[in-house]
Design a protein around this motif. Structure first.
Motif, short mmCIF file in Angstrom:
data_model
loop_
_atom_site.label_atom_id
_atom_site.label_comp_id
_atom_site.label_asym_id
_atom_site.label_seq_id
_atom_site.Cartn_x
_atom_site.Cartn_y
_atom_site.Cartn_z
N SER A 163 0.83 -1.21 0.00
CA SER A 163 0.00 0.00 0.00
C SER A 163 0.86 1.26 0.00
N TRP A 164 2.07 1.13 0.56
CA TRP A 164 2.94 2.29 0.75
C TRP A 164 4.35 1.97 0.28
N LEU A 165 4.94 2.91 -0.41
CA LEU A 165 6.31 2.78 -0.89
C LEU A 165 7.14 3.87 -0.22
N LEU A 166 8.14 3.48 0.57
CA LEU A 166 8.98 4.41 1.30
C LEU A 166 10.37 4.42 0.68
N ALA A 167 10.81 5.58 0.21
CA ALA A 167 12.07 5.67 -0.51
C ALA A 167 13.00 6.66 0.19
N ASP A 168 14.15 6.18 0.66
CA ASP A 168 15.10 7.01 1.40
C ASP A 168 16.30 7.34 0.51
N GLU A 169 16.31 8.53 -0.06
CA GLU A 169 17.38 9.00 -0.94
C GLU A 169 17.70 7.98 -2.05
N PRO A 170 16.69 7.49 -2.76
CA PRO A 170 16.95 6.44 -3.75
C PRO A 170 17.73 6.91 -4.98
N THR A 171 17.85 8.22 -5.16
CA THR A 171 18.61 8.74 -6.31
C THR A 171 19.96 9.31 -5.88
N GLY A 172 20.29 9.20 -4.60
CA GLY A 172 21.48 9.85 -4.06
C GLY A 172 22.79 9.38 -4.66
N ASN A 173 22.86 8.11 -5.07
CA ASN A 173 24.11 7.56 -5.63
C ASN A 173 24.11 7.54 -7.15
#
Length: 230
Positions: A163-173
């Protein structure tokens, strides 16, 4: 499917060596399933801590976290883990792919030893197709670019239909162009799958494209406003 998250007076304090650090200071926020929310702020502002608490990876020092008015964190460890598997998908800055497994096998890992109402391999192939990696099913992580590895990680995060997608700095690298493609992929999944997305980023340009932008500093919310795509 859980439709709403509510954080009430959510407080997190880390203690050690006679000192204490307040990471979150009485946060009050709510999120509706289907929203695409960017959470921004400088390092140490509490963004990742908030995401960790919402994802039930950690517990608050005080306050409550409810999903559809149910206090999930009051349940036992096994029930919390089951809830996390059913309702939440995680995407991290570090891709955390298993190096000896193929792209298909990495995506299958959340489904191992789980009973699900669909064919596991077909579902894994379906989400890899969604992220544009149909021709990379048998590739190992070392044979993939950074952007491709992140797409495998995204496929793994959505394979169980959360139901929920949690993304922690997924584009940082990732480089700017690849990061923008990953961001657009998340928005597309948000629209197609209907999942709520909470996206932590340092990039104000990417954040500005979200339907909602939450700005944090020193463990508090400075602003909560609509984005350009709302």
């Amino acid at each position: 499917m859980m439709e709403k998250i509510e954080c009430k007076n959510l407080h997190k304090e880390f203690k050690g060596d006679g000192t204490s650090t307040v990471a979150l200071n009485n946060i009050n926020l709510s999120f509706q399933k289907g929203e695409f929310t960017a959470i921004i702020g400088p390092s140490g502002s509490g963004k990742s801590t908030l995401l960790s608490l919402i994802g039930t990876l950690d517990k608050p020092s005080n306050g409550t976290l409810t999903y559809d008015r149910e206090e999930i964190l009051k349940k036992g460890k096994n029930k919390i883990a089951d809830f996390r598997f059913k309702e939440i998908g995680f995407i991290f800055q570090q891709f955390h792919l298993l190096p000896t497994l193929t792209a298909l096998e990495n995506v299958l890992t959340p489904l191992f030893a789980r009973k699900v109402p669909y064919t596991k391999i077909e579902r894994a192939k379906e989400v890899l197709k969604q992220v544009g990696l149909t021709d990379k099913l048998d590739s190992l992580p070392s044979q993939l670019s950074g952007g491709q590895q992140q797409r495998v990680a995204i496929a793994r995060a959505i394979v169980h239909k959360p139901s929920w997608l949690l993304a922690d700095e997924p584009t940082g690298n990732l480089d700017t162009e690849t990061g923008e493609r990953i961001y657009e992929l998340l928005k597309e999944l948000n629209e197609l799958e209907g999942c709520g997305v909470l996206f932590v980023t340092h990039d104000p340009v990417l954040a500005a494209k979200a339907s909602r932008i939450i700005t944090m500093k020193d463990g508090v919310v400075l602003s909560d406003k609509e984005g350009v795509s709302s």
